[in-house]
Design a protein around this motif. Structure first.
Motif, PDB file in Angstrom:
ATOM      1  N   SER A 124       0.835  -1.211   0.000  1.00 16.33           N
ATOM      2  CA  SER A 124       0.000   0.000   0.000  1.00 16.33           C
ATOM      3  C   SER A 124       0.870   1.262   0.000  1.00 16.33           C
ATOM      4  N   PRO A 125       1.450   1.621  -1.143  1.00 14.14           N
ATOM      5  CA  PRO A 125       2.281   2.823  -1.202  1.00 14.14           C
ATOM      6  C   PRO A 125       1.475   4.113  -1.285  1.00 14.14           C
ATOM      7  N   ASN A 126       0.145   4.024  -1.420  1.00 14.52           N
ATOM      8  CA  ASN A 126      -0.662   5.228  -1.617  1.00 14.52           C
ATOM      9  C   ASN A 126      -1.867   5.257  -0.679  1.00 14.52           C
ATOM     10  N   SER A 127      -1.622   5.049   0.592  1.00 16.77           N
ATOM     11  CA  SER A 127      -2.692   5.043   1.589  1.00 16.77           C
ATOM     12  C   SER A 127      -2.778   6.416   2.257  1.00 16.77           C
ATOM     13  N   LEU A 128      -3.996   6.955   2.335  1.00 10.92           N
ATOM     14  CA  LEU A 128      -4.233   8.278   2.918  1.00 10.92           C
ATOM     15  C   LEU A 128      -4.784   8.134   4.328  1.00 10.92           C
ATOM     16  N   GLY A 129      -4.317   8.994   5.228  1.00 10.46           N
ATOM     17  CA  GLY A 129      -4.827   9.011   6.592  1.00 10.46           C
ATOM     18  C   GLY A 129      -5.487  10.344   6.903  1.00 10.46           C
ATOM     19  N   ALA A 130      -6.497  10.333   7.776  1.00 15.41           N
ATOM     20  CA  ALA A 130      -7.186  11.549   8.210  1.00 15.41           C
ATOM     21  C   ALA A 130      -7.016  11.684   9.724  1.00 15.41           C
ATOM     22  N   TYR A 131      -6.595  12.875  10.167  1.00 13.57           N
ATOM     23  CA  TYR A 131      -6.392  13.146  11.590  1.00 13.57           C
ATOM     24  C   TYR A 131      -7.197  14.378  11.971  1.00 13.57           C
ATOM     25  N   LEU A 132      -7.972  14.252  13.035  1.00 14.62           N
ATOM     26  CA  LEU A 132      -8.903  15.290  13.440  1.00 14.62           C
ATOM     27  C   LEU A 132      -8.607  15.727  14.877  1.00 14.62           C
ATOM     28  N   THR A 133      -8.529  17.054  15.102  1.00 16.63           N
ATOM     29  CA  THR A 133      -8.198  17.585  16.426  1.00 16.63           C
ATOM     30  C   THR A 133      -9.139  18.730  16.784  1.00 16.63           C
ATOM     31  N   TYR A 134      -9.801  18.617  17.919  1.00 17.16           N
ATOM     32  CA  TYR A 134     -10.633  19.714  18.407  1.00 17.16           C
ATOM     33  C   TYR A 134      -9.781  20.651  19.266  1.00 17.16           C
ATOM     34  N   GLY A 135     -10.044  21.961  19.134  1.00 11.49           N
ATOM     35  CA  GLY A 135      -9.279  22.943  19.897  1.00 11.49           C
ATOM     36  C   GLY A 135      -7.805  22.907  19.545  1.00 11.49           C
TER      37      GLY A 135
ATOM     38  N   PRO B  56      -0.543  24.689  18.982  1.00 10.50           N
ATOM     39  CA  PRO B  56       0.785  24.075  19.001  1.00 10.50           C
ATOM     40  C   PRO B  56       1.055  23.371  20.325  1.00 10.50           C
ATOM     41  N   GLY B  57       1.704  22.213  20.224  1.00  5.47           N
ATOM     42  CA  GLY B  57       2.106  21.481  21.424  1.00  5.47           C
ATOM     43  C   GLY B  57       1.224  20.305  21.785  1.00  5.47           C
ATOM     44  N   LEU B  58       0.089  20.120  21.097  1.00  2.00           N
ATOM     45  CA  LEU B  58      -0.752  18.965  21.386  1.00  2.00           C
ATOM     46  C   LEU B  58      -0.064  17.675  20.942  1.00  2.00           C
ATOM     47  N   THR B  59      -0.424  16.579  21.568  1.00  2.00           N
ATOM     48  CA  THR B  59       0.148  15.284  21.219  1.00  2.00           C
ATOM     49  C   THR B  59      -0.955  14.344  20.721  1.00  2.00           C
ATOM     50  N   ASP B  60      -0.562  13.122  20.368  1.00  2.00           N
ATOM     51  CA  ASP B  60      -1.447  12.259  19.589  1.00  2.00           C
ATOM     52  C   ASP B  60      -2.712  11.823  20.311  1.00  2.00           C
ATOM     53  N   GLU B  61      -2.736  11.838  21.641  1.00  2.00           N
ATOM     54  CA  GLU B  61      -3.964  11.428  22.316  1.00  2.00           C
ATOM     55  C   GLU B  61      -5.082  12.446  22.117  1.00  2.00           C
ATOM     56  N   SER B  62      -4.744  13.618  21.578  1.00  2.00           N
ATOM     57  CA  SER B  62      -5.747  14.653  21.318  1.00  2.00           C
ATOM     58  C   SER B  62      -6.429  14.473  19.970  1.00  2.00           C
TER      59      SER B  62
ATOM     60  N   SER C 186     -18.849  15.945  13.287  1.00  2.00           N
ATOM     61  CA  SER C 186     -20.117  16.317  13.917  1.00  2.00           C
ATOM     62  C   SER C 186     -20.054  16.132  15.432  1.00  2.00           C
ATOM     63  N   GLN C 187     -19.506  14.995  15.857  1.00  2.00           N
ATOM     64  CA  GLN C 187     -19.424  14.711  17.284  1.00  2.00           C
ATOM     65  C   GLN C 187     -18.420  15.625  17.991  1.00  2.00           C
ATOM     66  N   ALA C 188     -17.301  15.897  17.337  1.00  2.00           N
ATOM     67  CA  ALA C 188     -16.291  16.776  17.940  1.00  2.00           C
ATOM     68  C   ALA C 188     -16.856  18.178  18.155  1.00  2.00           C
ATOM     69  N   LEU C 189     -17.574  18.699  17.164  1.00  2.00           N
ATOM     70  CA  LEU C 189     -18.158  20.037  17.289  1.00  2.00           C
ATOM     71  C   LEU C 189     -19.269  20.066  18.338  1.00  2.00           C
ATOM     72  N   ALA C 190     -20.070  19.013  18.385  1.00  2.00           N
ATOM     73  CA  ALA C 190     -21.182  18.973  19.336  1.00  2.00           C
ATOM     74  C   ALA C 190     -20.700  18.788  20.773  1.00  2.00           C
ATOM     75  N   ARG C 191     -19.681  17.937  20.945  1.00  2.00           N
ATOM     76  CA  ARG C 191     -19.233  17.599  22.293  1.00  2.00           C
ATOM     77  C   ARG C 191     -17.992  18.384  22.715  1.00  2.00           C
ATOM     78  N   LYS C 192     -17.406  19.109  21.758  1.00  2.00           N
ATOM     79  CA  LYS C 192     -16.238  19.966  22.020  1.00  2.00           C
ATOM     80  C   LYS C 192     -15.060  19.170  22.579  1.00  2.00           C
ATOM     81  N   LEU C 193     -14.742  18.076  21.879  1.00  2.00           N
ATOM     82  CA  LEU C 193     -13.602  17.252  22.266  1.00  2.00           C
ATOM     83  C   LEU C 193     -13.190  16.375  21.089  1.00  2.00           C
ATOM     84  N   SER C 194     -12.028  15.774  21.220  1.00  2.00           N
ATOM     85  CA  SER C 194     -11.537  14.802  20.237  1.00  2.00           C
ATOM     86  C   SER C 194     -10.507  13.918  20.922  1.00  2.00           C
TER      87      SER C 194
END
Length: 257
Positions: free
Chosen positions: A188-199, A202-208, A234-242
């Motif tokens: 799989s040389p052409n696999s795309l990933g999506a990463y979503l962060t609420y709030g 700079p300085g946030l880490t992967d658990e966010s 939708s859930q991140a905006l409604a619940r204000k977290l990720s």
């Protein structure tokens, strides 16, 4: 005359019956104690494709033109990694903006938005070139129907995931979504990933962050990936977290296939 081994028959592997369910290297068969020449040559070809993916280039002009035809504004920024070699050797530089790009974003007179979408080359620009626009064709209609406000889409050269936090923070967005080329594998040389962060900041880490990975026709198809991403937005905006506090529970019918 001793048997040289050249005329030995290829022996079918007992795992052959499950090969149809995976692209992993199983059930290749064998000739004596070696794998068949065809399997060896295929391995070398796939390894070459993976190496090429790491050094591929983001087609920012083509992506920008496609977005323009969709009625979407876009802009291009660079990370602090000046060359591809530096990007590979210094992951930290790919996580922050070049000073000129940071200043350009700061000067933009934009209102606050709910979402900033970004696309980055990552470790496989081929993935971004192949899949970003088809994915947007599936995702954008749902975002528009939900009246989610967007900043201009940002195209990132030499970028890593965490650079999305600085960009979305600078653009005053509530939520950051980066689509990025994943580390290429031999199948799989052409696999795309999506990463979503609420709030984002700079300085946030992967658990966010939340991640939706393996986006490609042979993996998670565009329709299903869009459904998962839209649910998380939708859930991140409604619940204000990720991140670890937000689970991917996409049983609901949030985006029609």
């Amino acid at each position: 005359m001793a048997d040289s081994g050249y005329n030995k028959e290829i022996q079918r592997d007992p795992w052959w019956s499950v090969k149809q369910y995976t692209s992993a290297r199983i059930a290749m068969g064998h000739v004596g104690v070696s794998i068949p020449s065809k399997a060896l040559l295929q391995f070398r070809l796939d390894h070459a494709h993976a190496r090429d993916a790491v050094y591929s280039t983001l087609y920012k002009e083509s992506i920008g033109d496609a977005l323009s035809r969709m009625g979407i504004n876009s802009l291009t920024v660079q990370s602090s990694a000046k060359t591809r070699q530096e990007y590979i050797q210094r992951p930290d530089l790919g996580r922050k903006l070049a000073e000129a790009s940071r200043q350009s974003l700061t000067k933009l007179t934009s209102e606050k938005s709910q979402l900033t979408i970004m696309v980055a080359d990552g470790l496989s620009a081929i993935a971004a070139n192949d899949h970003f626009i088809p994915l947007m064709n599936n995702l954008l209609p749902a975002l528009r129907t939900a009246s989610i406000s967007l900043s201009p889409i940002v195209l990132i050269e030499q970028g890593r995931v965490a650079i999305s936090d600085e960009i979305a923070f600078t653009l005053k967005s509530e939520l950051a979504l980066i689509l990025i080329g994943e580390r290429p594998g031999l199948s799989s040389p052409n696999s795309l990933g999506a990463y979503l962060t609420y709030g984002p900041k700079p300085g946030l880490t992967d658990e966010s962050r939340n991640c939706v990975s393996n986006i490609r026709p042979e993996g998670l198809n565009y329709s299903e990936a869009s459904r998962k991403i839209f649910y998380l937005i939708s859930q991140a905006l409604a619940r204000k977290l990720s991140g670890v506090s937000l689970k991917d529970n996409t049983a609901g019918d949030f985006l029609k296939s």
